[in-house]
Design a protein around this motif. Structure first.
Motif, PDB file in Angstrom:
ATOM      1  N   LEU A 106      45.194  50.588  32.678  1.00  0.00           N
ATOM      2  CA  LEU A 106      45.462  49.907  33.901  1.00  0.00           C
ATOM      3  C   LEU A 106      44.825  48.798  34.008  1.00  0.00           C
ATOM      4  CD1 LEU A 106      45.402  53.135  36.209  1.00  0.00           C
ATOM      5  CD2 LEU A 106      47.454  51.938  35.372  1.00  0.00           C
TER       6      LEU A 106
ATOM      7  N   ILE B 266      45.302  46.160  37.250  1.00  0.00           N
ATOM      8  CA  ILE B 266      45.101  47.641  38.276  1.00  0.00           C
ATOM      9  C   ILE B 266      43.865  48.175  38.180  1.00  0.00           C
ATOM     10  CG2 ILE B 266      46.249  49.672  38.813  1.00  0.00           C
ATOM     11  CD1 ILE B 266      48.886  49.029  37.525  1.00  0.00           C
TER      12      ILE B 266
ATOM     13  N   LEU C 184      52.611  55.988  40.334  1.00  0.00           N
ATOM     14  CA  LEU C 184      52.582  54.560  40.612  1.00  0.00           C
ATOM     15  C   LEU C 184      53.691  53.681  40.233  1.00  0.00           C
ATOM     16  CD1 LEU C 184      48.895  53.834  39.395  1.00  0.00           C
ATOM     17  CD2 LEU C 184      49.786  54.130  41.746  1.00  0.00           C
TER      18      LEU C 184
ATOM     19  N   VAL D 249      54.968  47.414  34.682  1.00  0.00           N
ATOM     20  CA  VAL D 249      54.348  47.888  36.003  1.00  0.00           C
ATOM     21  C   VAL D 249      55.124  47.254  37.053  1.00  0.00           C
ATOM     22  CG1 VAL D 249      51.945  48.222  35.060  1.00  0.00           C
ATOM     23  CG2 VAL D 249      52.611  45.977  36.126  1.00  0.00           C
TER      24      VAL D 249
ATOM     25  N   LEU E  24      52.617  47.992  43.833  1.00  0.00           N
ATOM     26  CA  LEU E  24      52.334  49.239  43.829  1.00  0.00           C
ATOM     27  C   LEU E  24      52.543  49.964  45.140  1.00  0.00           C
ATOM     28  CD1 LEU E  24      49.068  49.249  41.925  1.00  0.00           C
ATOM     29  CD2 LEU E  24      51.467  49.804  41.088  1.00  0.00           C
TER      30      LEU E  24
END
Length: 416
Positions: free
Chosen positions: A94, A99, A146, A254, A258
């Motif tokens: 991550l 993240i 997520l 990603v 988020l």
């Protein structure tokens, strides 16, 4: 466990780059991750297991090789220790994408806390006792939560497994998580090597000249390297509870943004509570029921198995309970740290009270490990019995059941 109580019983970690990481509270009750050189009860259980080890002759030929000198392609990722390997690997993956979640936040969001005692599944010929969810589940859960897209592969061909690893690592410039067996990891102390096929490492670089791979292992104090042959050997480890088949996983993409953290925290807490207290009585192996089930079974081990076999089973439970600093107590402490962080992130102060309660339960698990190790080691003047262990497990099981029922009720009330 308080910071000053974190054990520093150096034995098998001497001259090694592997260390335990413990979560402990300071005088104000604030959690911190503290390095530990080892704990005597765990060492005692390991001593007994090694005495009974069928691999004695093979272990005599092993050497510890913790090579840290690396020259080659390397992704810009810092090494970070963790109390548990899968939490650490997830945090590493991550962080590459910006993240920054702590290990406790990863563990809590993935609803990692659990308990199972499975007499019908064996590791080293003895029942499996687990204090967390099954390997691999944490990565799937947190990335789904997520909205992160991932990929996981297993392979029949070793060469195909290594080609795919190189493609993701070198061409896509993406760090790769690998699930490996611990028995042939050369940088582990020889005594720590077991046929456990569920250890997580991250591959973040490769030297094309030597074929060596750069490894981030959260149980190590620094980056290490593995030769190509050694990496193949641990990715396709034999023995253990199940075949690994070169399992590897990575993040593909990603989201730009988020999800909001507070609803995720509440949802994850509810899910953890469900796992721990939802099982009906006719499923005795899992959750708080599983702790009470082990409480009943452990009382008759010596009678049903004989003294030697009972000690073997008890040593196995201690190793699963405390191996590499996590296990029953360690996972409870990590969850306590998560609840403490959840209180800070959400502004819901009552989570601090629950953090204190699960910390006290974690201390009871450490008491269990200590008393169990005294039975295994049979130290003079310390006459604990299997009934004593059963009594303590019964109290722990009842406290965990009440804890998760109360936590579930409170968390659901906050969502109305």
């Amino acid at each position: 466990m308080k910071i000053e109580e974190v054990p520093q019983d150096l034995k098998y970690c001497k001259d090694a780059i592997v260390r335990d990481q413990n979560y402990a509270v300071d005088c104000d009750g604030k959690y911190h991750m503290i390095k530990s050189d080892g704990w005597t009860p765990k060492n005692d259980a390991l001593d007994y297991a090694l005495e009974e080890d069928k691999d004695k002759e093979e272990r005599k030929l092993m050497v510890m090789n913790a090579t840290t000198d690396f020259h080659g392609f390397e992704l810009p990722i810092n090494h970070q220790p963790a109390a548990h390997c899968e939490n650490g690997a997830i945090s590493t993956l991550l962080s590459y994408y910006g993240i920054e979640f702590t290990e406790p936040m990863v563990f809590g969001l993935a609803s990692g806390l659990f308990f199972t005692h499975l007499p019908f599944i064996k590791m080293s010929g003895m029942p499996v006792t687990a204090f967390r969810t099954f390997p691999g589940v944490l990565f799937k859960r947190i990335t789904k939560l997520l909205g992160i897209k991932t990929e996981t592969h297993r392979f029949l061909s070793q060469e195909n497994a290594m080609r795919t690893l190189d493609k993701v690592l070198l061409e896509q410039k993406t760090p790769v998580g690998c699930v490996v067996g611990m028995y042939n990891l050369p940088y582990l102390p020889i005594e720590y090597r077991s046929h456990f096929n569920g250890h997580n490492i991250c591959i973040t670089g490769k030297d094309e000249n030597t074929g060596d791979y750069l490894v981030l292992d959260s149980n190590a104090t620094q980056k290490v390297t593995l030769s190509r042959d050694d990496l193949i050997k641990v990715r396709f480890a034999k023995g253990g509870t199940y075949p690994l088949m070169g399992q590897m996983y990575w993040i593909k993409s990603v989201p730009d943004r988020l999800p909001e953290l507070t609803p995720l925290i509440l949802k994850s807490i509810n899910k953890t509570c469900w796992y721990m207290v939802s099982q009906p009585d006719f499923i005795p192996y899992a959750g708080a029921n599983g702790i009470l089930y082990l409480s009943r079974k452990i009382r008759v081990w010596e009678k049903n198995m004989g003294a030697r076999r009972a000690k073997q089973n008890l040593a196995q439970v201690i190793r699963m309970l405390e191996e590499i600093g996590t296990g029953g107590a360690g996972f409870r402490f990590i969850y306590g740290a998560f609840l403490q962080e959840a209180a800070e992130k959400t502004g819901i102060g009552v989570f601090n009270d629950f953090s204190t309660r699960i910390t006290e339960i974690g201390d009871m698990w450490r008491e269990f490990a200590y008393k169990a190790s005294r039975i295994v080691k049979h130290r003079v003047g310390e006459n604990y019995t299997y009934d004593d262990l059963g009594d303590l497990l019964q109290v722990i099981g009842e406290k965990e059941k009440l804890f998760f029922v109360d936590l579930d009720i409170k968390t659901k009330s906050l969502q109305k």
